[in-house]
Design a protein around this motif. Structure first.
Motif, PDB file in Angstrom:
ATOM      1  N   VAL A  29       0.869  -1.177   0.000  1.00  0.00           N
ATOM      2  CA  VAL A  29       0.000   0.000   0.000  1.00  0.00           C
ATOM      3  C   VAL A  29       0.906   1.227   0.000  1.00  0.00           C
ATOM      4  O   VAL A  29       1.446   1.631   1.037  1.00  0.00           O
ATOM      5  CB  VAL A  29      -0.953   0.006   1.224  1.00  0.00           C
ATOM      6  CG1 VAL A  29      -1.927   1.165   1.118  1.00  0.00           C
ATOM      7  CG2 VAL A  29      -1.703  -1.322   1.326  1.00  0.00           C
ATOM      8  N   GLU A  30       1.107   1.818  -1.177  1.00  0.00           N
ATOM      9  CA  GLU A  30       2.092   2.892  -1.383  1.00  0.00           C
ATOM     10  C   GLU A  30       1.642   3.730  -2.574  1.00  0.00           C
ATOM     11  O   GLU A  30       1.364   3.192  -3.649  1.00  0.00           O
ATOM     12  CB  GLU A  30       3.470   2.273  -1.646  1.00  0.00           C
ATOM     13  CG  GLU A  30       4.531   3.211  -2.165  1.00  0.00           C
ATOM     14  CD  GLU A  30       4.895   4.303  -1.182  1.00  0.00           C
ATOM     15  OE1 GLU A  30       4.508   5.464  -1.453  1.00  0.00           O
ATOM     16  OE2 GLU A  30       5.550   4.009  -0.163  1.00  0.00           O
ATOM     17  N   ASP A  31       1.544   5.059  -2.388  1.00  0.00           N
ATOM     18  CA  ASP A  31       1.044   5.906  -3.478  1.00  0.00           C
ATOM     19  C   ASP A  31       2.139   6.500  -4.345  1.00  0.00           C
ATOM     20  O   ASP A  31       1.854   7.206  -5.320  1.00  0.00           O
ATOM     21  CB  ASP A  31       0.123   7.003  -2.937  1.00  0.00           C
ATOM     22  CG  ASP A  31       0.828   7.958  -1.984  1.00  0.00           C
ATOM     23  OD1 ASP A  31       2.024   7.724  -1.690  1.00  0.00           O
ATOM     24  OD2 ASP A  31       0.186   8.913  -1.516  1.00  0.00           O
ATOM     25  N   GLU A  32       3.408   6.263  -4.010  1.00  0.00           N
ATOM     26  CA  GLU A  32       4.514   6.700  -4.870  1.00  0.00           C
ATOM     27  C   GLU A  32       4.853   5.554  -5.822  1.00  0.00           C
ATOM     28  O   GLU A  32       5.299   4.484  -5.385  1.00  0.00           O
ATOM     29  CB  GLU A  32       5.739   7.077  -4.028  1.00  0.00           C
ATOM     30  CG  GLU A  32       5.544   8.311  -3.159  1.00  0.00           C
ATOM     31  CD  GLU A  32       5.495   9.588  -3.971  1.00  0.00           C
ATOM     32  OE1 GLU A  32       5.999   9.584  -5.123  1.00  0.00           O
ATOM     33  OE2 GLU A  32       4.935  10.585  -3.486  1.00  0.00           O
ATOM     34  N   PHE A  33       4.655   5.767  -7.119  1.00  0.00           N
ATOM     35  CA  PHE A  33       4.793   4.699  -8.110  1.00  0.00           C
ATOM     36  C   PHE A  33       6.169   4.046  -8.071  1.00  0.00           C
ATOM     37  O   PHE A  33       6.288   2.813  -8.053  1.00  0.00           O
ATOM     38  CB  PHE A  33       4.506   5.266  -9.512  1.00  0.00           C
ATOM     39  CG  PHE A  33       4.663   4.245 -10.613  1.00  0.00           C
ATOM     40  CD1 PHE A  33       3.655   3.340 -10.883  1.00  0.00           C
ATOM     41  CD2 PHE A  33       5.831   4.208 -11.375  1.00  0.00           C
ATOM     42  CE1 PHE A  33       3.799   2.393 -11.899  1.00  0.00           C
ATOM     43  CE2 PHE A  33       5.986   3.264 -12.389  1.00  0.00           C
ATOM     44  CZ  PHE A  33       4.968   2.358 -12.657  1.00  0.00           C
ATOM     45  N   ILE A  34       7.228   4.865  -8.056  1.00  0.00           N
ATOM     46  CA  ILE A  34       8.590   4.310  -8.101  1.00  0.00           C
ATOM     47  C   ILE A  34       8.883   3.515  -6.834  1.00  0.00           C
ATOM     48  O   ILE A  34       9.456   2.414  -6.894  1.00  0.00           O
ATOM     49  CB  ILE A  34       9.627   5.441  -8.294  1.00  0.00           C
ATOM     50  CG1 ILE A  34       9.434   6.090  -9.675  1.00  0.00           C
ATOM     51  CG2 ILE A  34      11.042   4.915  -8.141  1.00  0.00           C
ATOM     52  CD1 ILE A  34      10.317   7.286  -9.933  1.00  0.00           C
ATOM     53  N   GLU A  35       8.474   4.051  -5.681  1.00  0.00           N
ATOM     54  CA  GLU A  35       8.677   3.334  -4.403  1.00  0.00           C
ATOM     55  C   GLU A  35       7.967   1.982  -4.437  1.00  0.00           C
ATOM     56  O   GLU A  35       8.514   0.958  -4.027  1.00  0.00           O
ATOM     57  CB  GLU A  35       8.140   4.172  -3.236  1.00  0.00           C
ATOM     58  CG  GLU A  35       8.967   5.393  -2.899  1.00  0.00           C
ATOM     59  CD  GLU A  35      10.124   5.074  -1.967  1.00  0.00           C
ATOM     60  OE1 GLU A  35      10.269   3.900  -1.579  1.00  0.00           O
ATOM     61  OE2 GLU A  35      10.879   5.997  -1.645  1.00  0.00           O
ATOM     62  N   ALA A  36       6.726   1.994  -4.908  1.00  0.00           N
ATOM     63  CA  ALA A  36       5.941   0.767  -4.943  1.00  0.00           C
ATOM     64  C   ALA A  36       6.592  -0.274  -5.855  1.00  0.00           C
ATOM     65  O   ALA A  36       6.669  -1.466  -5.511  1.00  0.00           O
ATOM     66  CB  ALA A  36       4.517   1.072  -5.406  1.00  0.00           C
ATOM     67  N   LYS A  37       7.045   0.159  -7.034  1.00  0.00           N
ATOM     68  CA  LYS A  37       7.674  -0.765  -7.975  1.00  0.00           C
ATOM     69  C   LYS A  37       8.988  -1.325  -7.430  1.00  0.00           C
ATOM     70  O   LYS A  37       9.337  -2.489  -7.651  1.00  0.00           O
ATOM     71  CB  LYS A  37       7.893  -0.072  -9.326  1.00  0.00           C
ATOM     72  CG  LYS A  37       6.614   0.123 -10.119  1.00  0.00           C
ATOM     73  CD  LYS A  37       5.992  -1.230 -10.478  1.00  0.00           C
ATOM     74  CE  LYS A  37       4.718  -1.086 -11.296  1.00  0.00           C
ATOM     75  NZ  LYS A  37       4.101  -2.402 -11.593  1.00  0.00           N
ATOM     76  N   ASN A  38       9.747  -0.464  -6.726  1.00  0.00           N
ATOM     77  CA  ASN A  38      10.995  -0.937  -6.114  1.00  0.00           C
ATOM     78  C   ASN A  38      10.711  -2.006  -5.058  1.00  0.00           C
ATOM     79  O   ASN A  38      11.419  -3.022  -4.970  1.00  0.00           O
ATOM     80  CB  ASN A  38      11.757   0.232  -5.477  1.00  0.00           C
ATOM     81  CG  ASN A  38      12.512   1.059  -6.491  1.00  0.00           C
ATOM     82  OD1 ASN A  38      12.800   0.591  -7.597  1.00  0.00           O
ATOM     83  ND2 ASN A  38      12.825   2.295  -6.146  1.00  0.00           N
ATOM     84  N   LEU A  39       9.682  -1.769  -4.248  1.00  0.00           N
ATOM     85  CA  LEU A  39       9.292  -2.761  -3.245  1.00  0.00           C
ATOM     86  C   LEU A  39       8.869  -4.069  -3.914  1.00  0.00           C
ATOM     87  O   LEU A  39       9.249  -5.163  -3.488  1.00  0.00           O
ATOM     88  CB  LEU A  39       8.148  -2.226  -2.385  1.00  0.00           C
ATOM     89  CG  LEU A  39       8.498  -1.201  -1.304  1.00  0.00           C
ATOM     90  CD1 LEU A  39       7.226  -0.608  -0.698  1.00  0.00           C
ATOM     91  CD2 LEU A  39       9.343  -1.833  -0.193  1.00  0.00           C
ATOM     92  N   GLN A  40       8.059  -3.946  -4.966  1.00  0.00           N
ATOM     93  CA  GLN A  40       7.607  -5.142  -5.679  1.00  0.00           C
ATOM     94  C   GLN A  40       8.793  -5.935  -6.226  1.00  0.00           C
ATOM     95  O   GLN A  40       8.854  -7.167  -6.089  1.00  0.00           O
ATOM     96  CB  GLN A  40       6.677  -4.733  -6.824  1.00  0.00           C
ATOM     97  CG  GLN A  40       6.091  -5.915  -7.592  1.00  0.00           C
ATOM     98  CD  GLN A  40       5.231  -5.456  -8.755  1.00  0.00           C
ATOM     99  OE1 GLN A  40       5.605  -4.535  -9.496  1.00  0.00           O
ATOM    100  NE2 GLN A  40       4.069  -6.074  -8.932  1.00  0.00           N
ATOM    101  N   ARG A  41       9.745  -5.226  -6.823  1.00  0.00           N
ATOM    102  CA  ARG A  41      10.912  -5.898  -7.408  1.00  0.00           C
ATOM    103  C   ARG A  41      11.708  -6.654  -6.342  1.00  0.00           C
ATOM    104  O   ARG A  41      12.059  -7.819  -6.509  1.00  0.00           O
ATOM    105  CB  ARG A  41      11.815  -4.856  -8.095  1.00  0.00           C
ATOM    106  CG  ARG A  41      13.125  -5.415  -8.636  1.00  0.00           C
ATOM    107  CD  ARG A  41      14.076  -4.295  -9.036  1.00  0.00           C
ATOM    108  NE  ARG A  41      14.342  -3.356  -7.956  1.00  0.00           N
ATOM    109  CZ  ARG A  41      15.170  -3.617  -6.930  1.00  0.00           C
ATOM    110  NH1 ARG A  41      15.787  -4.789  -6.829  1.00  0.00           N
ATOM    111  NH2 ARG A  41      15.359  -2.691  -5.996  1.00  0.00           N
ATOM    112  N   MET A  42      12.003  -5.973  -5.204  1.00  0.00           N
ATOM    113  CA  MET A  42      12.833  -6.617  -4.179  1.00  0.00           C
ATOM    114  C   MET A  42      12.112  -7.796  -3.523  1.00  0.00           C
ATOM    115  O   MET A  42      12.741  -8.798  -3.172  1.00  0.00           O
ATOM    116  CB  MET A  42      13.307  -5.586  -3.148  1.00  0.00           C
ATOM    117  CG  MET A  42      12.238  -5.021  -2.249  1.00  0.00           C
ATOM    118  SD  MET A  42      12.913  -3.891  -0.959  1.00  0.00           S
ATOM    119  CE  MET A  42      13.481  -2.494  -1.925  1.00  0.00           C
ATOM    120  N   LEU A  43      10.789  -7.698  -3.385  1.00  0.00           N
ATOM    121  CA  LEU A  43      10.046  -8.792  -2.764  1.00  0.00           C
ATOM    122  C   LEU A  43      10.001 -10.019  -3.666  1.00  0.00           C
ATOM    123  O   LEU A  43      10.203 -11.157  -3.207  1.00  0.00           O
ATOM    124  CB  LEU A  43       8.627  -8.329  -2.421  1.00  0.00           C
ATOM    125  CG  LEU A  43       8.511  -7.306  -1.280  1.00  0.00           C
ATOM    126  CD1 LEU A  43       7.095  -6.765  -1.188  1.00  0.00           C
ATOM    127  CD2 LEU A  43       8.936  -7.915   0.053  1.00  0.00           C
TER     128      LEU A  43
END
Length: 471
Positions: free
Chosen positions: A9-23
């Motif tokens: 749950v993150e409204d910053e697109f780049i932050e969210a994508k970075n989290l998705q990638r690392m997970l």
């Protein structure tokens, strides 16, 4: 590793994508990315994740904290990642009882380590000890036994102490980190020893480190070790406390005194379970259980930027709070008799009953120094005791400062000043410093009169705002 589903749950697109990638790279499945509380709730209706990562400030009227309350009511585990860590935010976050909190920007390694801890906590969570649960025989609270090499004498019968000991019994068999909280002199080290002795690591070493007593310039060397020639004065290799505690327990007392820059290295050591000695290039694996203790308000320290939030959550897996002696009225005379008998034996004196005048003072004294102060008072009682008892109570309890007896309910009125315990402690220390003419350490120093290490006294003075000009 069992694949677990994570909702971001993150409204910053780049932050969210970075989290998705690392997970995904770490073997997790990302069940979705929501940029608002409303979108997250919609996703939760369709699929329940194993864990939720939440930013606090999101699009829309609702915040991540609002979502945290909803998830808590639905028993869905979660942790926060946020760029905001001020005190008001931390207070709101605390009310939702998350499994962790990381300050952004954060390293991939930190996110994965925090998530690993959170999953462990959730899957191995321990229920609150039942107030009716019986204590096992090896953990019965002593009511008069002298200390032994195998187990510390934990004296008392109060309900608050029994609750604490049930917590000890519950968490001792696990490898979870434990944070022991409470004022100075409440017996945090004895609880740490009990946790070690009742754990599967009891045959391993129990290494104690008083972080407040470590020189700032040497703290890394003492904790992690050093190689010969790594700095001026390093005449040989030194094995640090983490290596000394391998396969055992490391007790980090006064953890709130560790400098901020050393906290980062301490966190990495706990996450990666390995160290490097100063001046060395070899990575050394360690197998250590951590028990930490503090009398500081770490939440305030975090809010003011003096203690790392990620380290706090790494250490605070299972907190145990020790009540001050003034809240353990049922235990005061039990403890007093224990210490009295102990010092009678040590001094070769005949056992005697505590005079009623002294017993009355013991029960009405405010005990700013807690059990440590009571122990010192009983040592004085044994040394001063004789058939002549006039003035004995005052000599035993008030060698440095005259405390006024707590006013009774009948004579308490709105005009009387009521001091906080911090004010009592500050007054107590200031009076002693004046008596010692400002001398802190050494013979006839305030630290010796107060029965405290000089570094601990200096730490208290700093916390209580006592400056040189005050005494």
């Amino acid at each position: 590793m069992l694949m677990r589903k994570i909702l971001i749950v993150e409204d910053e697109f780049i932050e969210a994508k970075n989290l998705q990638r690392m997970l995904i790279k770490a073997g997790y499945e990302v069940s979705g990315i929501a940029n608002s509380v409303e979108q997250a709730l919609s996703m939760l209706k369709n699929e329940r994740p194993d864990f939720v990562l939440i930013d606090i400030f999101l699009r829309g009227a609702s915040t991540g904290v609002d979502l945290g309350h909803m998830l808590r009511s639905q028993h869905v585990p979660f942790l926060y990642l946020s760029a905001n860590s001020n005190k008001s935010t931390l207070d709101k976050v605390k009310s939702t009882r998350p499994y962790g909190f990381l300050v952004k920007p954060c390293r991939e390694k930190d996110v994965l380590a925090m998530l690993e801890i959170a999953i462990y906590q959730h899957e191995n969570r321990l229920p609150d000890p039942s107030p009716d649960a019986a204590l096992p025989k090896d953990l019965l609270i002593r009511t008069g036994a002298v200390e032994t090499d195998s187990y510390p004498a934990i004296i008392g019968q109060s309900e608050t102490l029994q609750h604490t000991m049930r917590q000890v019994h519950m968490v001792a068999p696990s490898d979870s980190a434990v944070m022991i909280l409470g004022e100075s002199g409440t017996g945090k080290e004895m609880i740490a020893q009990a946790l070690h002795i009742l754990s599967p690591r009891k045959k391993g070493p129990f290494i104690k480190v008083n972080c407040a007593a470590l020189p700032v310039t040497l703290i890394e060397s003492i904790l992690f070790g050093h190689e010969k020639g790594s700095f001026t004065g390093a005449a040989g290799r030194y094995i640090g406390k983490f290596e000394q505690a391998d396969k055992g327990t490391l007790f980090l007392d006064e953890i709130g005194e560790v400098p901020f820059d050393v906290q980062a290295k301490l966190l990495r050591t706990l996450q990666e379970k390995e160290i490097e000695r100063l001046g060395g290039s070899d990575t050394i694996k360690i197998n250590v259980r951590i028990i930490a203790a503090t009398n500081r308000d770490l939440e305030k320290e975090m809010a003011e930027g003096r203690f790392r939030i990620d380290l706090y959550y790494r250490l605070n897996v299972f907190p145990i709070y020790l009540s001050p002696l003034r809240q353990r009225g049922d235990d005061i005379l039990l403890l007093a008799n224990h210490f009295k008998d102990k010092f009678c034996l040590a001094e070769g004196k005949a056992l005697f009953e505590i005079p009623s005048s002294v017993a009355h003072k013991l029960l009405t004294h405010p005990w700013p120094g807690n059990i440590r102060e009571l122990e010192s008072a009983m040592r004085r009682l044994v040394l001063l005791y004789s058939s002549q008892q006039e003035g004995l109570a005052e000599a035993v309890l008030q060698p440095q400062i005259q405390y006024k007896e707590a006013p009774s309910e009948s004579n308490l009125n709105a005009d009387q000043d009521v001091k906080t315990w911090h004010e009592y402690e500050r007054h107590y220390i200031l009076h002693t410093l004046k008596k010692c003419k400002g001398k802190i350490s050494g013979e006839n120093g305030a630290a010796k009169l107060l029965d405290l290490p000089p570094s601990t006294l200096e730490s208290k003075m700093k916390r209580l705002g006592i400056k040189k000009g005050d005494y």
